[in-house]
Design an enzyme around this catalytic site. Structure first.
Site, short mmCIF file in Angstrom:
data_model
loop_
_atom_site.label_atom_id
_atom_site.label_comp_id
_atom_site.label_asym_id
_atom_site.label_seq_id
_atom_site.Cartn_x
_atom_site.Cartn_y
_atom_site.Cartn_z
N ASN A 293 47.24 14.92 -5.33
CA ASN A 293 48.34 14.95 -5.83
C ASN A 293 49.70 14.78 -5.31
O ASN A 293 50.11 15.63 -4.44
CB ASN A 293 48.32 16.33 -6.58
CG ASN A 293 49.59 16.78 -7.46
OD1 ASN A 293 50.29 15.80 -7.64
ND2 ASN A 293 50.13 17.78 -7.77
N LYS B 29 52.73 14.29 -6.23
CA LYS B 29 53.95 14.84 -6.79
C LYS B 29 55.05 13.85 -6.77
O LYS B 29 54.83 12.51 -6.93
CB LYS B 29 54.25 16.06 -6.10
CG LYS B 29 53.17 16.99 -5.97
CD LYS B 29 53.43 18.35 -5.35
CE LYS B 29 52.17 19.18 -5.39
NZ LYS B 29 52.28 20.60 -5.05
N HIS C 260 50.20 21.32 -14.73
CA HIS C 260 50.31 21.79 -13.17
C HIS C 260 51.38 22.90 -13.11
O HIS C 260 52.46 22.75 -13.87
CB HIS C 260 50.88 20.55 -12.32
CG HIS C 260 50.85 20.93 -10.99
ND1 HIS C 260 51.95 21.79 -10.28
CD2 HIS C 260 49.88 20.79 -10.00
CE1 HIS C 260 51.63 21.71 -9.06
NE2 HIS C 260 50.44 21.18 -9.07
N GLU D 241 53.94 23.30 -11.63
CA GLU D 241 55.18 22.86 -11.15
C GLU D 241 55.70 22.24 -12.82
O GLU D 241 57.10 22.36 -13.06
CB GLU D 241 55.18 21.74 -10.19
CG GLU D 241 55.21 22.29 -9.04
CD GLU D 241 54.69 21.52 -7.71
OE1 GLU D 241 54.62 20.36 -8.03
OE2 GLU D 241 54.37 22.09 -6.81
N GLU E 299 44.49 26.95 -9.43
CA GLU E 299 45.68 26.90 -8.51
C GLU E 299 46.43 28.13 -8.54
O GLU E 299 47.63 27.89 -9.41
CB GLU E 299 46.44 25.77 -8.78
CG GLU E 299 45.89 24.32 -8.62
CD GLU E 299 46.49 23.37 -8.08
OE1 GLU E 299 46.41 22.60 -7.16
OE2 GLU E 299 47.36 22.86 -8.89
N GLY F 181 51.79 24.90 -1.73
CA GLY F 181 52.91 24.57 -1.00
C GLY F 181 53.36 25.66 -0.22
O GLY F 181 54.38 25.57 0.46
N SER G 25 47.44 24.73 -0.84
CA SER G 25 47.20 24.96 0.44
C SER G 25 45.96 24.69 1.41
O SER G 25 45.78 25.41 2.22
CB SER G 25 48.12 26.49 1.03
OG SER G 25 49.25 26.50 0.63
P1 PGA Z 1 49.49 22.08 -1.94
O1 PGA Z 1 49.68 21.67 -3.49
O2 PGA Z 1 48.24 21.50 -1.48
O3 PGA Z 1 50.49 21.47 -1.26
O4 PGA Z 1 49.56 23.59 -2.05
C1 PGA Z 1 48.53 21.83 -4.35
C2 PGA Z 1 48.85 21.21 -5.61
O5 PGA Z 1 50.03 21.70 -6.36
O6 PGA Z 1 48.16 20.80 -6.58
#
Ligand code: PGA
Length: 244
Positions: free
Chosen positions: A8, A10, A90, A92, A166, A172, A207
Site C-alpha cells: 500500500n 498511499k 483503510h 486513514e 490493521e 506507521g 508496521s
Molecule cells: P505500515 O502501514 O506498514 O506503514 O504500518 C500499513 C497500512 O497502512 O496498510
C-alpha cells in the site's frame, strides 16, 4: 508459501519514475501493488508477475460506467486498467471521514463487479489498551456494519473478500502487534464472517518489516500482509517478499 503481500503505497512516491523503480523491485507472484491512482496505468504496464491494486474505489455506480462525480474513480475505470484488488475502508480514509455506510457501498460495488476487495478493520489504542476482548468487540462492530448484506447477497464473497486486520495504533508507528494476538484476531474475524464452507482470508497490517515479517507469515490464520512504509523501500520490500 501461499500467502499474499499487498504493498500500500498511499500518497507515495512523488514522481512516476520512482514509482516504476519501486514496482520493478516489487514484481513477484503473490504480491499486489496498490499505487496512487495517478500511477495505476503505468504501474500496470510495468508489472509482469505481481497483480495491480487500487487504494480506493468510488461509492458511485452509474449505469454508463462514468458520471458527474468530481475526483472519483469508478470500478469500471479500475477494471479497464487491469486492477484486480481494491483496498476499502483503510483507517486513514476512515480518519478523513469515510463512514461504515460508505465502506459497505464500496464493498458491494467492488464485489458485484468481480474485483477482489480488501476490507480494512482495526481498533485504536484507546480500545486496545482495555484488552483484546474489547478490541474484538470493536472489530465485530465494524464487520457487522461494513459487511451488511454483503455476505448474503454476494456469492463471490468468500473467494473475493479479504479482511485486513490493521490495529490503528500499529500503522506507521513501528509498533507492530504481537503475531499471536494478530492470529487470535484473524481467527475471530474468520469466525465472525463464516457463512459458508470457505473462509474469508485475513491479512495483517501495521508496521510489518523485514525483521518481523517471518513471524507474521508463519502465524496461524494469517493469510497475508498489508505493508505500508516498508513497501516504499525497494531493498526492504525485496527482503519481505523473498519469503513468499
Ligand atoms: P505500515 O502501514 O506498514 O506503514 O504500518 C500499513 C497500512 O497502512 O496498510
Amino acid at each position: 508459501m501461499n500467502k499474499l503481500i499487498v504493498a500500500n503505497w498511499k500518497m507515495n512516491p512523488a514522481i512516476l519514475k520512482e514509482a516504476i523503480k519501486l514496482a520493478k523491485a516489487s514484481d513477484k507472484k503473490g504480491v499486489v501493488v496498490a499505487p496512487s491512482f495517478v500511477f495505476t496505468e503505468e504501474i500496470g504496464k510495468t508489472l509482469r508477475n505481481a497483480e495491480l491494486g487500487a487504494q480506493d474505489i468510488s461509492r458511485e455506480d452509474p449505469p454508463a460506467g462514468g458520471g458527474p462525480y468530481t475526483g472519483e474513480v469508478s470500478w469500471h475505470q479500475l477494471k479497464k486498467l487491469g486492477v484486480k484488488y481494491v483496498i476499502i475502508g483503510h483507517s486513514e480514509r476512515r480518519a478523513l471521514g469515510e463512514t461504515d455506510a460508505t465502506i459497505n457501498k464500496k464493498l458491494k460495488i467492488a464485489l458485484a463487479h468481480g474485483l477482489k476487495a480488501i476490507l480494512c478493520v482495526g481498533e485504536k489504542w484507546s480500545v486496545r489498551k482495555r484488552g483484546i476482548v474489547a478490541a474484538k468487540k470493536f472489530v465485530a462492530g465494524q464487520l457487522r456494519k461494513d459487511l451488511k448484506l454483503v455476505v448474503t447477497n454476494y456469492k463471490l464473497l468468500t473467494t473475493n473478500l479479504f479482511v485486513a486486520y490493521e490495529p490503528v495504533w500499529a500503522i506507521g508507528t513501528g509498533r507492530n502487534d504481537l503475531p499471536e494476538d494478530a492470529s487470535e484476531m484473524a481467527e475471530f474475524i474468520k469466525r465472525q464472517t463464516a457463512r459458508s464452507k470457505r473462509q474469508v482470508k485475513v491479512l495483517y497490517g501495521g508496521s510489518v518489516n523485514s525483521k518481523n515479517v517471518k513471524s507474521f507469515l508463519e502465524a496461524r490464520d494469517i493469510d497475508g500482509l498489508l505493508v505500508g512504509g516498508a513497501s516504499l523501500k525497494a531493498g526492504e520490500f525485496r527482503k519481505i517478499i523473498k519469503l513468499i
